[in-house]
Design a protein around this motif. Sequence first.
Motif, mmCIF file in Angstrom:
data_model
loop_
_atom_site.group_PDB
_atom_site.id
_atom_site.type_symbol
_atom_site.label_atom_id
_atom_site.label_comp_id
_atom_site.label_asym_id
_atom_site.label_seq_id
_atom_site.Cartn_x
_atom_site.Cartn_y
_atom_site.Cartn_z
ATOM 1 N N ASN A 139 0.876 -1.157 0.000
ATOM 2 C CA ASN A 139 0.000 0.000 0.000
ATOM 3 C C ASN A 139 0.917 1.211 0.000
ATOM 4 O OD1 ASN A 139 -2.042 1.800 0.127
ATOM 5 N ND2 ASN A 139 -2.740 1.234 2.174
ATOM 6 N N PRO A 151 1.946 4.610 -1.930
ATOM 7 C CA PRO A 151 1.459 5.558 -2.936
ATOM 8 C C PRO A 151 2.461 5.742 -4.072
ATOM 9 C CG PRO A 151 1.435 6.546 -0.738
ATOM 10 C CD PRO A 151 2.088 5.219 -0.620
ATOM 11 N N ASN A 207 -3.627 2.514 -9.027
ATOM 12 C CA ASN A 207 -4.021 3.608 -8.132
ATOM 13 C C ASN A 207 -5.520 3.677 -7.914
ATOM 14 O OD1 ASN A 207 -1.314 4.564 -8.000
ATOM 15 N ND2 ASN A 207 -1.592 5.592 -9.959
ATOM 16 N N GLN A 208 -5.889 4.088 -6.713
ATOM 17 C CA GLN A 208 -7.269 4.429 -6.395
ATOM 18 C C GLN A 208 -7.321 5.952 -6.291
ATOM 19 O OE1 GLN A 208 -9.888 2.286 -6.110
ATOM 20 N NE2 GLN A 208 -8.466 0.689 -6.723
ATOM 21 N N LEU A 209 -8.134 6.571 -7.148
ATOM 22 C CA LEU A 209 -8.299 8.021 -7.136
ATOM 23 C C LEU A 209 -9.693 8.344 -6.610
ATOM 24 C CD1 LEU A 209 -6.847 8.634 -10.721
ATOM 25 C CD2 LEU A 209 -5.631 8.813 -8.565
ATOM 26 N N ASP A 210 -9.821 9.395 -5.798
ATOM 27 C CA ASP A 210 -11.137 9.751 -5.289
ATOM 28 C C ASP A 210 -11.935 10.499 -6.364
ATOM 29 O OD1 ASP A 210 -10.305 12.420 -5.274
ATOM 30 O OD2 ASP A 210 -10.142 12.547 -3.094
ATOM 31 N N VAL A 220 -7.859 12.908 -6.694
ATOM 32 C CA VAL A 220 -6.712 12.884 -5.783
ATOM 33 C C VAL A 220 -6.338 11.427 -5.503
ATOM 34 C CG1 VAL A 220 -5.895 13.526 -3.485
ATOM 35 C CG2 VAL A 220 -7.392 15.072 -4.765
ATOM 36 N N VAL A 222 -5.529 8.350 -3.591
ATOM 37 C CA VAL A 222 -5.865 7.903 -2.244
ATOM 38 C C VAL A 222 -4.906 6.800 -1.795
ATOM 39 C CG1 VAL A 222 -7.658 6.855 -0.801
ATOM 40 C CG2 VAL A 222 -8.282 8.496 -2.580
ATOM 41 N N THR A 223 -4.759 5.775 -2.613
ATOM 42 C CA THR A 223 -3.891 4.642 -2.280
ATOM 43 C C THR A 223 -3.427 3.964 -3.566
ATOM 44 O OG1 THR A 223 -3.683 2.636 -0.956
ATOM 45 C CG2 THR A 223 -5.777 2.985 -2.048
#
Length: 178
Positions: free
Chosen positions: A41, A43, A132-135, A139, A141-142
């Motif tokens: 995890n 970034p 990637n996880q983007l909000d 942005v 996130v993780t």
Amino acid sequence: MRLLHSLTLLLVLFAPAAFAEGTYQVELILFRQNGEPAATNQPAPEDWAAGARTLGPDNQASTALDTLVGKLESSEGYTVLLHRAWQQDLSAMPSKVAISSGQEQFGHFPIEGTVSLGLARFTDIDANFWVNQLDDHGVLVTSERMRQATRVRNGELTYMDNGRLAMLIKVSPLQAPR
């Protein structure tokens, strides 16, 4: 006679690198092994593609491993995240390309990474990818990270495993070596 031995030794030392250079087809499949815990995890850094040449449309090629991708996609155990093929000139000096997928937001993509390839007797591969996880605002996130390095023979399909994320990669000469 001594000169002949020295010349032969020099040819032996430099010949493998000279014969390996040429244009290669690279095909990569990045996939997730469902049900496995995330290995990292970490970034993705802001400069994830630093020093890499962006893979443009003029370098992309048609894919040849579509049957294998179909098998992975039809299985409940895997999710294919990225499937790309491109042409690249390779030599003993490693060269790095940046690969991404999805909509860029604030310098990041849902999937982004680099592949560095160098040739000698074998192909040296160094793959570094982030999923990637983007909000909702874009942005970061993780991220899940896959980092693997290996040495393979040209033309062989190679499996690289990093826990939840895995990769299949094949590097094949397109033309006779120079």
